[in-house]
Write an enzyme that holds these catalytic residues in place. Structure first.
Site, PDB file in Angstrom:
ATOM      1  N   ASP A  46      46.919 -70.191  38.055  1.00 58.77           N
ATOM      2  CA  ASP A  46      45.476 -70.367  38.201  1.00 58.77           C
ATOM      3  C   ASP A  46      45.165 -71.757  38.735  1.00 58.77           C
ATOM      4  O   ASP A  46      44.687 -72.651  38.025  1.00 58.77           O
ATOM      5  CB  ASP A  46      44.782 -70.135  36.862  1.00 58.77           C
ATOM      6  N   LYS A  68      51.678 -64.564  39.011  1.00 61.68           N
ATOM      7  CA  LYS A  68      50.362 -63.927  39.001  1.00 61.68           C
ATOM      8  C   LYS A  68      49.370 -64.808  39.748  1.00 61.68           C
ATOM      9  O   LYS A  68      49.220 -65.993  39.432  1.00 61.68           O
ATOM     10  CB  LYS A  68      49.887 -63.680  37.572  1.00 61.68           C
ATOM     11  N   LYS A 105      42.216 -56.877  39.392  1.00 66.09           N
ATOM     12  CA  LYS A 105      41.435 -56.070  38.448  1.00 66.09           C
ATOM     13  C   LYS A 105      40.421 -55.171  39.181  1.00 66.09           C
ATOM     14  O   LYS A 105      39.210 -55.243  38.949  1.00 66.09           O
ATOM     15  CB  LYS A 105      40.711 -56.943  37.432  1.00 66.09           C
ATOM     16  N   ILE A 109      34.336 -47.670  42.511  1.00 69.94           N
ATOM     17  CA  ILE A 109      34.577 -46.284  42.903  1.00 69.94           C
ATOM     18  C   ILE A 109      35.788 -46.214  43.834  1.00 69.94           C
ATOM     19  O   ILE A 109      36.195 -47.214  44.421  1.00 69.94           O
ATOM     20  CB  ILE A 109      33.345 -45.675  43.602  1.00 69.94           C
ATOM     21  N   GLY A 110      36.339 -45.024  43.963  1.00 70.12           N
ATOM     22  CA  GLY A 110      37.599 -44.857  44.666  1.00 70.12           C
ATOM     23  C   GLY A 110      37.625 -45.404  46.073  1.00 70.12           C
ATOM     24  O   GLY A 110      38.550 -46.135  46.457  1.00 70.12           O
ATOM     25  N   TYR A 334      45.341 -66.691  21.182  1.00 72.72           N
ATOM     26  CA  TYR A 334      46.726 -66.893  21.566  1.00 72.72           C
ATOM     27  C   TYR A 334      47.687 -66.357  20.518  1.00 72.72           C
ATOM     28  O   TYR A 334      47.406 -66.352  19.319  1.00 72.72           O
ATOM     29  CB  TYR A 334      47.012 -68.384  21.781  1.00 72.72           C
TER      30      TYR A 334
END
Length: 384
Positions: A46, A68, A105, A109-110, A334
């Site tokens: 991040d 990530k 994330k 809709i598809g 955590y």
């Protein structure tokens, strides 16, 4: 929390054993990579600049199996498919042996999530091995992403290459009867100095036979490999290395379903989590696992990987490393690697600020790797 499904075969099985029993190509690769590197650590990178992200990936690569990313918070992200930020991360992933997980994330809709995944300036599917979905819109989002990945997979390996060549043979390339000689019309030896091209065309052979003026156009089409998310032959090819002991990742993409969260007061109920597991079982060749707080394998043939955020260790030398850890005051709760991996059955811990804010992030990354790996060995009954 932590139902600790210790009675499921995956709870006690080694990563190598699970790899042999996993049909998902990318999950199989990741489990073997974890066993090879002795790491079950994912770094949540991040950071807010492309330069910092690439530098971080290079420094942390030896300790992690997954990087990530959040590409949309990175200033200066270069979207060029062959030389941009994604391409640079791909080179480092090959060098150090890790997979790239874009924490997008998806949650729409598809048709929208399909475009977010495969189109736009980012073209996430081209450089991210793994993505995730928030299944609030329902199972249709998972189905749509699966469909996009299958279409991409079917055509990403090859594209049609068309080659057109035009040339005029010289008189020396024909015999006395006007037949083509063995050397062929484009042989270097047929272009004697007097017959080489001039600015206005071929010079006539005044000392030999009268040449016929023939123009030949050759059109060929073939299927050839295209630039891949592995970025072969792009950025300083001579500097590209492949992590020893394992092949390149497969072309197949993987999806993680956001089934549980570590934030306080989240709305992911048991019913929601159960629906996530059901959707995963319906798309086993695309869904490789979950973002969850525990293992969600329950049926005998479940072989999903669980990746868990909200992991932190107390400062080195301060307190018990298996004890409780305070939250961040912003809703994040955590847990230690010992609890998440050893008791809850998670496979990979996701750590961000615990490493990034350390005095020496590479040293701290190694501390997290050792503790998470120790918890895995103890859970599976292997010798330490």
């Amino acid at each position: 929390m932590c139902s600790a499904r210790e009675h499921h075969p995956a709870f006690k099985a080694s990563f190598a054993e699970r790899a042999r029993n996993t049909s998902h190509p990318l999950a199989n690769y990741l489990l073997r990579l974890m066993d090879l590197k002795k790491s079950n650590l994912c770094l949540s990178a991040d950071v807010t600049s492309a330069r910092e992200l690439v530098t971080l990936a290079d420094r942390m690569g030896p300790s992690i199996v997954v990087l990530k990313t959040h590409h949309d918070l990175v200033a200066g992200w270069d979207f060029h498919p062959q030389t941009g930020t994604g391409a640079k991360l791909g080179v480092l992933a090959r060098k150090h042996g890790f997979l790239i997980f874009e924490d997008r994330k998806f949650g729409d809709i598809g048709s929208t999530v399909q475009l977010q995944y495969t189109a736009g300036s980012a073209r996430i599917i081209d450089w991210a091995h793994i993505v995730n979905v928030n299944m609030v819109p329902g199972k249709a989002a998972v189905s749509a992403l699966h469909e996009s990945a299958k279409r991409w997979r079917s055509r990403v390996n090859y594209e049609v290459k068309t080659s057109v060549s035009v040339g005029t043979p010289t008189s020396d390339s024909f015999d006395e009867n006007g037949e083509e000689s063995d050397e062929g019309p484009f042989s270097n030896s047929s272009l004697a100095p007097r017959d080489r091209p001039s600015s206005s065309g071929f010079r006539p052979d005044y000392n030999g036979r009268k040449g016929s003026i023939v123009s030949i156009t050759t059109l060929t089409q073939s299927f050839e490999p295209v630039d891949s998310p592995r970025f072969s032959g792009t950025i300083n090819e001579g500097d590209e290395l492949l992590y020893a002991g394992i092949e390149e990742p497969p072309w197949d993409r993987g999806l993680l379903i956001l089934a549980q969260m570590s934030s306080e007061g989240n709305f992911m109920t048991k019913e929601y989590t159960d629906a996530c597991v059901e959707a995963a079982r319906e798309h086993k060749d695309f869904v490789m696992g979950f973002i969850s707080q525990e293992s969600l394998n329950s049926q005998p043939d479940d072989s999903f990987i669980s990746m868990t955020p909200g992991c932190q260790l107390p400062p080195d030398g301060e307190g018990e490393e298996d004890g409780e850890v305070e939250g961040d005051g912003l809703g994040q709760q955590y847990n230690t690697p010992a609890k998440l991996v050893g008791l809850c059955g998670s496979d990979i811990i996701i750590v961000g600020r615990g490493i990034l804010k350390a005095a020496s992030p590479p040293v701290e990354a190694e501390r997290y790797r050792r503790k998470a790996w120790k918890a895995y060995l103890q859970r599976t009954g292997q010798e330490i």
